[in-house]
Scaffold this active site. Structure first.
Site, PDB file in Angstrom:
ATOM      1  N   SER A  42      74.925  40.232  10.644  1.00 39.29           N
ATOM      2  CA  SER A  42      75.141  40.638   9.262  1.00 39.29           C
ATOM      3  C   SER A  42      76.641  40.785   8.962  1.00 39.29           C
ATOM      4  CB  SER A  42      74.365  41.928   8.977  1.00 39.29           C
ATOM      5  OG  SER A  42      74.260  42.160   7.590  1.00 39.29           O
ATOM      6  N   ASP A 188      69.000  37.989   7.678  1.00 38.16           N
ATOM      7  CA  ASP A 188      69.743  39.061   8.325  1.00 38.16           C
ATOM      8  C   ASP A 188      68.970  39.623   9.523  1.00 38.16           C
ATOM      9  OD1 ASP A 188      70.926  41.548   8.981  1.00 38.16           O
ATOM     10  OD2 ASP A 188      71.618  41.838   6.941  1.00 38.16           O
TER      11      ASP A 188
END
Length: 315
Positions: A42, A188
């Site tokens: 991320s 993510d």
């Protein structure tokens, strides 16, 4: 047996708070302990990719600051940030009502569409920030870690299109569309693969520094709906999993950024400063740990211990 210890840096997820990674990199660079390889999830993937392109903490921060301040990018997160309290000017009660309406609007959009915004809301600022087209162009070996929503498998991007890899790793579910490729839906990886310690090991790191971004500290946790309870339960499960992952790292750095909202990119400078301070505090321990690892006795023990590990890098 005289080889240098290869340092791997695992940069965790954390939204805006993850900009603390930039401060950690600055402190390591000043101490002459630049990582030999980086893996990120991320925001950790975004920061890691920028630094891996050109290992210069000052230049990297210039680009990351521009990324965090991009008007369109900031607009994406504005609805998530609580604005008011009873002590604010212009009436805290009015701000509270507006925040409540925004949250309800987000809930409605999330329930009726796969993502709140289009992929370009993230891809465009990423493309403006990353100069390299592929992983192979980077100066430091780098991996972006994500998850396949269909299989639940960890997906590690180490070659090919850099923008796709970083986008997939940072595409928050329900906010941005997942990357669709090869029959996979990749997004993510912050929930199951929050800090990619394992990926650093697989890349050949002898010593792994994990940067763990703490969760937002909400002093007044309220559970008004069933969704609040479900989210809280999920958070507890992820924190417990994270403890097992952190136990596999050789050194853990935890920047004090828990007081910042995960979507408040306006706090970028403060988050970087917190990361720098946390890393500086750990430099003496880091030097000692590496020195002990590179001592002749330690090298001999590892040399004879490798035969029982089927080629795996020992901790």
């Amino acid at each position: 047996m005289t080889r240098k210890t290869k340092i791997g840096l695992a940069l965790g997820s954390g939204g805006a708070r993850g900009l603390a990674h930039a401060g950690v990199l600055a402190a390591l660079e000043e101490a002459g302990l630049r990582p030999d390889l980086i893996a990120g999830t991320s925001m950790g993937a975004i920061v890691g990719a920028v630094y891996a392109e050109r290992p210069d903490s000052i230049r990297a921060w210039e680009r990351l600051s521009a990324f965090a301040c991009d008007p369109d990018f900031l607009a994406t997160w504005e609805p998530y940030i609580a604005k008011g309290s009873g002590d604010e000017e212009n009436g805290g009660r009015l701000h509270g009502m507006l925040d409540s309406l925004k949250k309800k609007l987000i809930a409605i959009k999330t329930a009726t569409r796969p993502s709140l915004v289009e992929a370009e809301a993230l891809r465009r600022p990423l493309a403006a920030t990353l100069r390299s087209r592929s992983f192979e162009e980077l100066e430091i070996p780098f991996a972006a870690v994500a998850v396949d929503l269909l299989s639940g498998e960890r997906i590690v991007f180490r070659e090919g299109n850099l923008l796709d890899g970083v986008y997939a790793s940072s595409a928050i579910p329900a906010v941005f569309p997942p990357l669709q490729t090869g029959g996979r839906l990749i997004c993510d990886g912050g929930a199951p693969f929050r800090v990619p310690v394992e990926t650093c090991r697989e890349m050949g790191a002898d010593f792994v520094i994990a940067v763990d971004i703490p969760a937002f500290k909400n002093e007044k946790a309220e559970f008004k709906t069933g969704i609040d309870l479900i989210l809280r339960s999920d958070t507890i499960a992820r924190l417990r999993l994270n403890r097992f992952v952190m136990a596999r790292a050789d050194l853990v750095i935890e920047p004090a950024v828990g007081s910042f909202h995960w979507a408040d990119f306006r706090a970028a400078d403060s988050c970087r400063e917190a990361g720098y301070a946390a890393a500086q505090m750990m430099i003496p321990a880091l030097r000692k740990a590496i020195a002990e690892r590179e001592s002749p006795l330690s090298r001999i023990k590892r040399w004879f211990g490798r035969g029982n590990r089927s080629g795996r890098v020992d901790q």
